[in-house]
Design a protein around this motif. Structure first.
Motif, PDB file in Angstrom:
ATOM      1  N   ARG A   1      42.068   8.514  90.835  1.00 41.24           N
ATOM      2  CA  ARG A   1      43.085   7.481  90.600  1.00 41.24           C
ATOM      3  C   ARG A   1      42.963   6.827  89.219  1.00 41.24           C
ATOM      4  N   ASP A   2      41.727   6.670  88.760  1.00 40.68           N
ATOM      5  CA  ASP A   2      41.513   6.030  87.450  1.00 40.68           C
ATOM      6  C   ASP A   2      42.189   6.776  86.316  1.00 40.68           C
ATOM      7  N   ARG A   3      42.144   8.088  86.423  1.00 40.20           N
ATOM      8  CA  ARG A   3      42.586   8.916  85.292  1.00 40.20           C
ATOM      9  C   ARG A   3      44.011   9.444  85.466  1.00 40.20           C
ATOM     10  N   PHE A   4      44.462   9.532  86.721  1.00 40.34           N
ATOM     11  CA  PHE A   4      45.775  10.155  86.950  1.00 40.34           C
ATOM     12  C   PHE A   4      46.653   9.272  87.824  1.00 40.34           C
TER      13      PHE A   4
ATOM     14  N   SER B   1      40.590  20.904  84.690  1.00 45.13           N
ATOM     15  CA  SER B   1      39.246  21.192  85.198  1.00 45.13           C
ATOM     16  C   SER B   1      38.713  19.984  85.958  1.00 45.13           C
ATOM     17  N   GLU B   2      39.098  18.797  85.546  1.00 43.22           N
ATOM     18  CA  GLU B   2      38.687  17.603  86.292  1.00 43.22           C
ATOM     19  C   GLU B   2      39.297  17.601  87.704  1.00 43.22           C
ATOM     20  N   ILE B   3      40.561  17.968  87.784  1.00 40.20           N
ATOM     21  CA  ILE B   3      41.232  17.989  89.099  1.00 40.20           C
ATOM     22  C   ILE B   3      40.617  19.064  90.003  1.00 40.20           C
ATOM     23  N   PHE B   4      40.383  20.252  89.423  1.00 37.70           N
ATOM     24  CA  PHE B   4      39.800  21.331  90.236  1.00 37.70           C
ATOM     25  C   PHE B   4      38.404  20.975  90.724  1.00 37.70           C
ATOM     26  N   ALA B   5      37.626  20.322  89.851  1.00 36.53           N
ATOM     27  CA  ALA B   5      36.270  19.946  90.262  1.00 36.53           C
ATOM     28  C   ALA B   5      36.351  18.998  91.458  1.00 36.53           C
ATOM     29  N   ALA B   6      37.313  18.066  91.402  1.00 34.64           N
ATOM     30  CA  ALA B   6      37.441  17.116  92.514  1.00 34.64           C
ATOM     31  C   ALA B   6      37.908  17.843  93.779  1.00 34.64           C
ATOM     32  N   LEU B   7      38.865  18.763  93.642  1.00 32.61           N
ATOM     33  CA  LEU B   7      39.364  19.492  94.820  1.00 32.61           C
ATOM     34  C   LEU B   7      38.227  20.280  95.461  1.00 32.61           C
ATOM     35  N   SER B   8      37.471  20.999  94.642  1.00 35.16           N
ATOM     36  CA  SER B   8      36.425  21.831  95.243  1.00 35.16           C
ATOM     37  C   SER B   8      35.289  20.948  95.745  1.00 35.16           C
ATOM     38  N   GLY B   9      35.022  19.841  95.050  1.00 30.34           N
ATOM     39  CA  GLY B   9      33.991  18.914  95.513  1.00 30.34           C
ATOM     40  C   GLY B   9      34.317  18.326  96.880  1.00 30.34           C
ATOM     41  N   HIS B  10      35.608  18.165  97.170  1.00 27.05           N
ATOM     42  CA  HIS B  10      36.010  17.615  98.475  1.00 27.05           C
ATOM     43  C   HIS B  10      36.410  18.704  99.454  1.00 27.05           C
ATOM     44  N   ASN B  11      36.084  19.963  99.099  1.00 23.69           N
ATOM     45  CA  ASN B  11      36.352  21.076 100.002  1.00 23.69           C
ATOM     46  C   ASN B  11      37.816  21.204 100.390  1.00 23.69           C
TER      47      ASN B  11
ATOM     48  N   LEU C   1      52.196  17.718  99.574  1.00 26.39           N
ATOM     49  CA  LEU C   1      52.378  18.065  98.168  1.00 26.39           C
ATOM     50  C   LEU C   1      51.839  16.898  97.354  1.00 26.39           C
ATOM     51  N   LEU C   2      50.901  17.229  96.484  1.00 27.74           N
ATOM     52  CA  LEU C   2      50.161  16.196  95.778  1.00 27.74           C
ATOM     53  C   LEU C   2      50.333  16.451  94.283  1.00 27.74           C
ATOM     54  N   SER C   3      50.784  15.417  93.531  1.00 25.69           N
ATOM     55  CA  SER C   3      51.018  15.611  92.088  1.00 25.69           C
ATOM     56  C   SER C   3      50.181  14.638  91.273  1.00 25.69           C
ATOM     57  N   PHE C   4      49.655  15.138  90.193  1.00 26.53           N
ATOM     58  CA  PHE C   4      48.830  14.314  89.290  1.00 26.53           C
ATOM     59  C   PHE C   4      49.472  14.287  87.905  1.00 26.53           C
ATOM     60  N   SER C   5      49.557  13.093  87.283  1.00 29.31           N
ATOM     61  CA  SER C   5      49.958  13.012  85.869  1.00 29.31           C
ATOM     62  C   SER C   5      48.925  12.145  85.145  1.00 29.31           C
ATOM     63  N   PRO C   6      48.480  12.585  83.979  1.00 31.28           N
ATOM     64  CA  PRO C   6      47.458  11.809  83.260  1.00 31.28           C
ATOM     65  C   PRO C   6      47.979  10.416  82.898  1.00 31.28           C
ATOM     66  N   ARG C   7      47.169   9.395  83.109  1.00 32.18           N
ATOM     67  CA  ARG C   7      47.594   8.029  82.794  1.00 32.18           C
ATOM     68  C   ARG C   7      47.662   7.791  81.293  1.00 32.18           C
TER      69      ARG C   7
ATOM     70  N   MET D   1      49.122  18.023  80.394  1.00 35.31           N
ATOM     71  CA  MET D   1      48.280  18.531  81.468  1.00 35.31           C
ATOM     72  C   MET D   1      47.509  19.725  80.905  1.00 35.31           C
ATOM     73  N   ASP D   2      46.424  19.470  80.213  1.00 34.57           N
ATOM     74  CA  ASP D   2      45.692  20.536  79.521  1.00 34.57           C
ATOM     75  C   ASP D   2      44.474  20.991  80.336  1.00 34.57           C
ATOM     76  N   GLU D   3      43.694  21.881  79.731  1.00 35.88           N
ATOM     77  CA  GLU D   3      42.572  22.480  80.456  1.00 35.88           C
ATOM     78  C   GLU D   3      41.554  21.440  80.919  1.00 35.88           C
ATOM     79  N   LYS D   4      41.380  20.431  80.100  1.00 35.48           N
ATOM     80  CA  LYS D   4      40.373  19.429  80.440  1.00 35.48           C
ATOM     81  C   LYS D   4      40.814  18.638  81.680  1.00 35.48           C
ATOM     82  N   ASN D   5      42.087  18.230  81.669  1.00 36.99           N
ATOM     83  CA  ASN D   5      42.612  17.522  82.842  1.00 36.99           C
ATOM     84  C   ASN D   5      42.551  18.405  84.093  1.00 36.99           C
TER      85      ASN D   5
END
Ligand code: ASP
Ligand code: MG
Length: 422
Positions: A373-376, A331-341, A314-320, A325-329
């Motif tokens: 890590r930089d952003r969350f 979409s950044e997380i989803f891009a990273a998840l899909s980028g890392h398969n 279970l992995l949780s992200f909170s904006p630094r 936790m809006d659409e922009k945040n």
């Protein structure tokens, strides 16, 4: 017409083939298409043979080949000790495989795979055709490479539906004219238009059965397995698991989505489109009713199904920057998840955090954490279990709340999912 599919376990030795012949013999006089897989774990053995061939390991290659050939010749000898014609045909088949693996392998390993692995289905269908014929069951041997037409995607060929349907229908017309009601065909394999043999992906024989049923408007498909039918839970984890006697196509697809080992959605889809029921029956108890997958959804609610996925993180992200936790945040997380398969098994968000449940995988976890890590601010909890319950009751949920340490829960009308410790 019905389509019967016999998997590797149902034809794993001479005794099993006799049992299978009994099932076919009891079918009666109607039209029947029999789809067979490779015997037992032959596909794995052929994969090993392919590896030995492409990696240029001659001793391993010879040994792997001999083992596969002798296994099949042994079964044939047991079934038909006095049938030199059958033995000759099977020997010839293995000679042609031997010629292939004696050449230089092609540059592309997947192409080598397509040249070798189909021999499992070719050998099993040949043995079984000979045995059924000997038992006075009149049937044709069909070559899937002439009827199942695919593109050239190696090891995962896509069906060219129009051509395949046309070929199968023409073949049926021809056989009807000739008065031939029963035929046997290989699962899992097909061919491109220019004659390259292809495979449909592991466990592809179920799919072959569905393709044939679709093309020929079969009244039913029966998959013969070594289990009594589809269960509502893994009996190894739930001793009081029960059989699902009736479920809908839709429910079968949902269960597969959540990780249940039911029938693959790719097999369900063509059947659902033509409303052709699929029965899962036990070849060990052919008189038992088995499970029926069909269009009716009204039985789905009757029995809750449990799907357990272990080894979850279970992995949780909170904006630094303390933003929501809006659409922009997101979409950044989803891009990273899909980028890392990384496949997300469950997700949930709140005002200031977003959580996903993913399979345990240290290296991927490290990569995704490093990229965000930089952003969350990132927290995680490993070695958890994801429990999905379809058609839950309040009583079931209360029991889980009492007996398990639930870290996160999500409910929809039909499904509850819980991430629990341990
Ligand atoms: N023989 C192939 C495999 O083992 C296809 C099948 O059994 O469905 O994957
Ligand atoms: Mg198999």
């Amino acid at each position: 017409m019905k389509v019967f599919k016999f998997g590797g376990a149902s034809v794993k030795d001479a005794e099993s083939v006799r049992n299978m012949a009994g099932i076919v013999g009891a079918y009666g006089t109607g039209e029947l298409m029999i789809v067979v897989s490779a015997m037992d774990k032959t596909t794995n053995r052929l994969e090993e043979l392919t590896t030995a061939w492409v990696r240029n390991m001659p001793e391993k290659r010879e040994a792997a080949f001999a083992k596969i050939r002798d296994y099949h010749l042994g079964i044939l000898e047991d079934l038909l000790p006095d049938n030199p014609g059958a033995a000759e045909a099977l020997t010839k088949l293995f000679t042609s495989l031997y010629q292939i693996i004696s050449q230089e392998p092609p540059a592309d390993d997947d192409r080598a795979y397509e040249m070798v692995v189909p021999y499992g289905e070719l050998a099993s269908s040949l043995i079984i055709w000979n045995y059924l014929t000997d038992r006075d069951i009149k049937l044709d041997w069909l070559d899937a490479r002439e009827l199942i037409i695919t593109d050239d995607t190696l090891r995962d060929a896509r069906i060219r539906w129009d051509l395949t349907v046309e070929q199968l229908q023409q073949n049926l017309d021809k056989r009807r004219h000739a008065g031939s009601a029963i035929a046997i065909i290989q699962g899992f394999i097909g061919s491109t238009l220019d004659g390259h043999t292809t495979t449909l992906g592991r466990e592809g024989s179920d799919f072959t059965a569905a393709i044939i049923a679709y093309a020929l408007d079969a009244e039913e498909v029966v998959i013969w397995k070594d289990v009594p039918g589809l269960m509502n839970a893994d009996p190894a984890l739930f001793p009081d698991a029960v059989m699902l006697e009736n479920i809908s196509f839709h429910e079968a697809i949902e269960l597969a989505f959540y990780g249940a080992k039911v029938i693959h959605p790719r097999t369900i889809k063509p059947l659902q489109n033509k409303n052709i029921p699929l029965r899962v029956m036990s070849f060990k108890a052919p008189a038992a009713p088995g499970s029926l997958i069909h269009e009716l959804e009204r039985y789905d609610q009757e029995i809750p199904s449990y799907i357990i996925k272990e080894n979850q993180t279970l992995l949780s992200f909170s904006p630094r920057d303390f933003s929501f936790m809006d659409e922009k945040n997101l979409s950044e997380i989803f891009a990273a998840l899909s980028g890392h398969n990384i496949r997300v098994n469950l997700m949930q968000n709140s005002a200031i955090s977003f959580s996903v449940c993913i399979d345990d995988h240290d290296e991927r976890l490290e990569r995704i954490a490093a990229s965000l890590r930089d952003r969350f601010r990132i927290r995680y909890n490993k070695h958890l279990t994801l429990i999905t319950i379809r058609h839950f009751t309040e009583e079931i949920i209360t029991r889980f709340h009492r007996d398990a340490n639930v870290l996160l829960e999500q409910r929809s009308r039909n499904t509850v999912q819980m991430v629990v410790k341990g």
